[in-house]
Motif scaffolding. Structure first.
Motif, PDB file in Angstrom:
ATOM      1  N   LEU A   1       1.438   4.559   1.542  1.00 51.94           N
ATOM      2  CA  LEU A   1       1.102   5.352   2.716  1.00 51.94           C
ATOM      3  C   LEU A   1       2.281   6.237   3.104  1.00 51.94           C
ATOM      4  CD1 LEU A   1      -0.588   2.572   4.887  1.00 51.94           C
ATOM      5  CD2 LEU A   1      -1.772   4.419   3.682  1.00 51.94           C
TER       6      LEU A   1
ATOM      7  N   HIS B   1       0.844  -1.185   0.000  1.00 53.49           N
ATOM      8  CA  HIS B   1       0.000   0.000   0.000  1.00 53.49           C
ATOM      9  C   HIS B   1       0.887   1.244   0.000  1.00 53.49           C
ATOM     10  CE1 HIS B   1      -3.091  -2.882   1.177  1.00 53.49           C
ATOM     11  NE2 HIS B   1      -2.280  -3.264   2.156  1.00 53.49           N
TER      12      HIS B   1
ATOM     13  N   PRO C   1     -13.218   4.642   6.025  1.00 53.27           N
ATOM     14  CA  PRO C   1     -11.917   5.066   5.479  1.00 53.27           C
ATOM     15  C   PRO C   1     -11.644   6.556   5.702  1.00 53.27           C
ATOM     16  CG  PRO C   1     -13.551   4.891   3.743  1.00 53.27           C
ATOM     17  CD  PRO C   1     -14.235   4.406   4.980  1.00 53.27           C
ATOM     18  N   VAL C   2     -10.359   6.885   5.853  1.00 56.01           N
ATOM     19  CA  VAL C   2      -9.895   8.260   5.972  1.00 56.01           C
ATOM     20  C   VAL C   2      -8.685   8.424   5.064  1.00 56.01           C
ATOM     21  CG1 VAL C   2     -10.726   8.577   8.341  1.00 56.01           C
ATOM     22  CG2 VAL C   2      -8.433   7.667   7.963  1.00 56.01           C
ATOM     23  N   ARG C   3      -8.428   9.649   4.647  1.00 57.17           N
ATOM     24  CA  ARG C   3      -7.242   9.905   3.820  1.00 57.17           C
ATOM     25  C   ARG C   3      -6.041  10.296   4.650  1.00 57.17           C
ATOM     26  NH1 ARG C   3      -7.724   9.650  -1.418  1.00 57.17           N
ATOM     27  NH2 ARG C   3      -9.785   9.648  -2.388  1.00 57.17           N
ATOM     28  N   THR C   4      -6.301  10.812   5.850  1.00 53.91           N
ATOM     29  CA  THR C   4      -5.198  11.128   6.761  1.00 53.91           C
ATOM     30  C   THR C   4      -5.709  11.082   8.186  1.00 53.91           C
ATOM     31  OG1 THR C   4      -3.475  12.746   7.323  1.00 53.91           O
ATOM     32  CG2 THR C   4      -5.627  13.619   6.678  1.00 53.91           C
ATOM     33  N   ARG C   5      -4.864  10.700   9.103  1.00 59.49           N
ATOM     34  CA  ARG C   5      -5.241  10.631  10.516  1.00 59.49           C
ATOM     35  C   ARG C   5      -3.986  10.793  11.352  1.00 59.49           C
ATOM     36  NH1 ARG C   5     -10.616   9.161  12.013  1.00 59.49           N
ATOM     37  NH2 ARG C   5     -10.478  11.393  11.631  1.00 59.49           N
TER      38      ARG C   5
ATOM     39  N   SER D   1      -1.033   9.113   6.116  1.00 58.13           N
ATOM     40  CA  SER D   1      -1.895   9.609   5.046  1.00 58.13           C
ATOM     41  C   SER D   1      -1.658   8.778   3.803  1.00 58.13           C
ATOM     42  CB  SER D   1      -1.606  11.090   4.766  1.00 58.13           C
ATOM     43  OG  SER D   1      -0.243  11.299   4.466  1.00 58.13           O
ATOM     44  N   GLY D   2      -2.594   8.875   2.859  1.00 60.72           N
ATOM     45  CA  GLY D   2      -2.497   8.087   1.644  1.00 60.72           C
ATOM     46  C   GLY D   2      -3.801   7.397   1.371  1.00 60.72           C
ATOM     47  N   ALA D   3      -3.775   6.404   0.519  1.00 64.32           N
ATOM     48  CA  ALA D   3      -5.006   5.716   0.141  1.00 64.32           C
ATOM     49  C   ALA D   3      -4.720   4.260  -0.168  1.00 64.32           C
ATOM     50  CB  ALA D   3      -5.645   6.385  -1.067  1.00 64.32           C
TER      51      ALA D   3
ATOM     52  N   ASP E   1     -11.091   5.552  -1.548  1.00 63.94           N
ATOM     53  CA  ASP E   1     -11.672   6.376  -0.493  1.00 63.94           C
ATOM     54  C   ASP E   1     -10.698   6.668   0.640  1.00 63.94           C
ATOM     55  OD1 ASP E   1     -14.134   6.420  -1.792  1.00 63.94           O
ATOM     56  OD2 ASP E   1     -14.709   4.502  -0.911  1.00 63.94           O
ATOM     57  N   GLY E   2      -9.556   6.021   0.660  1.00 62.83           N
ATOM     58  CA  GLY E   2      -8.630   6.200   1.766  1.00 62.83           C
ATOM     59  C   GLY E   2      -8.283   4.851   2.378  1.00 62.83           C
TER      60      GLY E   2
END
Length: 268
Positions: A183, A181, A250-254, A231-233, A237-238
């Motif tokens: 990230l 992935h 899903p989130v794109r950044t946390r 962050s990333g996908a 959707d993330g």
């Protein structure tokens, strides 16, 4: 009587439905050993309201891991975990089916109603680690990105099930290659991995230990940090992540920040 001897016992409605007898036993032991105010909330809003009105009483939750996580999240949002609750310690009496009290067990809380209630009365507060994300979510167990599948306990074997298992063993397909992935991982502002270097996964311990895995035979990256940003996908959707037994996203950044909370545990 000291504030530590005054309890606010919040009984989760799910615990009442699942195991009313254990709830009754825990309530009787706690009331016999301390001045206890018993609350019987019917839902999440009443649960939250009862906790916010605890005053100087020490909060005790009777319920499963979900009730524990909900309580710590509420206290964290009040910024109370390192305040008055830290002095006396949040406590829990685990009541629920086995898979839903694994977190309490792993933290050192007895899972029997009598033993757990006695630990509330005779135990001592112990400082534990946690992670808080930028949306206010609390993580009490390890964090995994992306979220791996939950382990499901196998059902009791049958004759046909045993035969099928044997056949699968004899003709087992080759293990698939590790999925990677893209990230971006930062620890205390230091870049550990960027989007141009795919990773197999990222794990973050509640104490701030970060591990970026790149696959078999490829050196990973380890660090210790107070603030971790991913962050990333993994998909369009993330990415999804597992925080203890909870899958989120899903989130794109946390961003997760290390913190502490206090739990009453039996004496060593």
């Amino acid at each position: 009587m000291s504030a530590a001897d005054q309890l606010l016992v919040v009984i989760d409605p799910v615990a009442r439905r699942i195991d009313g007898e254990s709830v009754r036993i825990a309530k009787d032991v706690l009331c016999a050993g301390a001045q206890a105010k018993i609350c019987w909330p019917e839902g999440v809003e009443e649960f939250s309201r009862a906790l916010s009105r605890r005053g100087s009483r020490r909060p005790v939750v009777v319920g499963d891991d979900r009730a524990l996580l909900r309580t710590v999240t509420l206290l964290q949002r009040e910024r109370d975990v390192c305040g008055d609750v830290c002095a006396s310690g949040l406590a829990i009496v685990p009541v629920g089916t086995a898979p839903l009290v694994e977190l309490a067990r792993s933290l050192g809380v007895p899972t029997g109603a009598v033993a757990a209630a006695r630990a509330v009365l005779e135990g001592a507060p112990r400082r534990l680690d946690l992670l808080v994300d930028d949306s206010g979510g609390v993580v009490l167990g390890d964090l995994c990105i992306p979220a791996p599948p939950l382990k499901v306990r196998p059902a009791a074997p049958t004759v046909w099930g045993t035969c099928r298992s044997l056949v699968r063993t004899l003709v087992r397909a080759p293990a698939p290659l590790s999925v990677t992935h893209r990230l971006r991982v930062e620890a205390d502002g230091v870049l550990l991995s960027d989007l141009d270097r795919p990773v197999v996964g990222v794990s973050v311990g509640v104490g701030g230990d970060v591990v970026v895995s790149r696959g078999v035979g490829v050196p990973g990256v380890r660090a210790r940090a107070r603030v971790v940003t991913v962050s990333g996908a993994v998909s369009g959707d993330g990415f999804r992540y597992r925080a203890g037994q909870v899958v989120a996203g899903p989130v794109r950044t946390r961003t997760w920040t290390a913190g502490t909370w206090t739990l009453t545990l039996p004496p060593p």
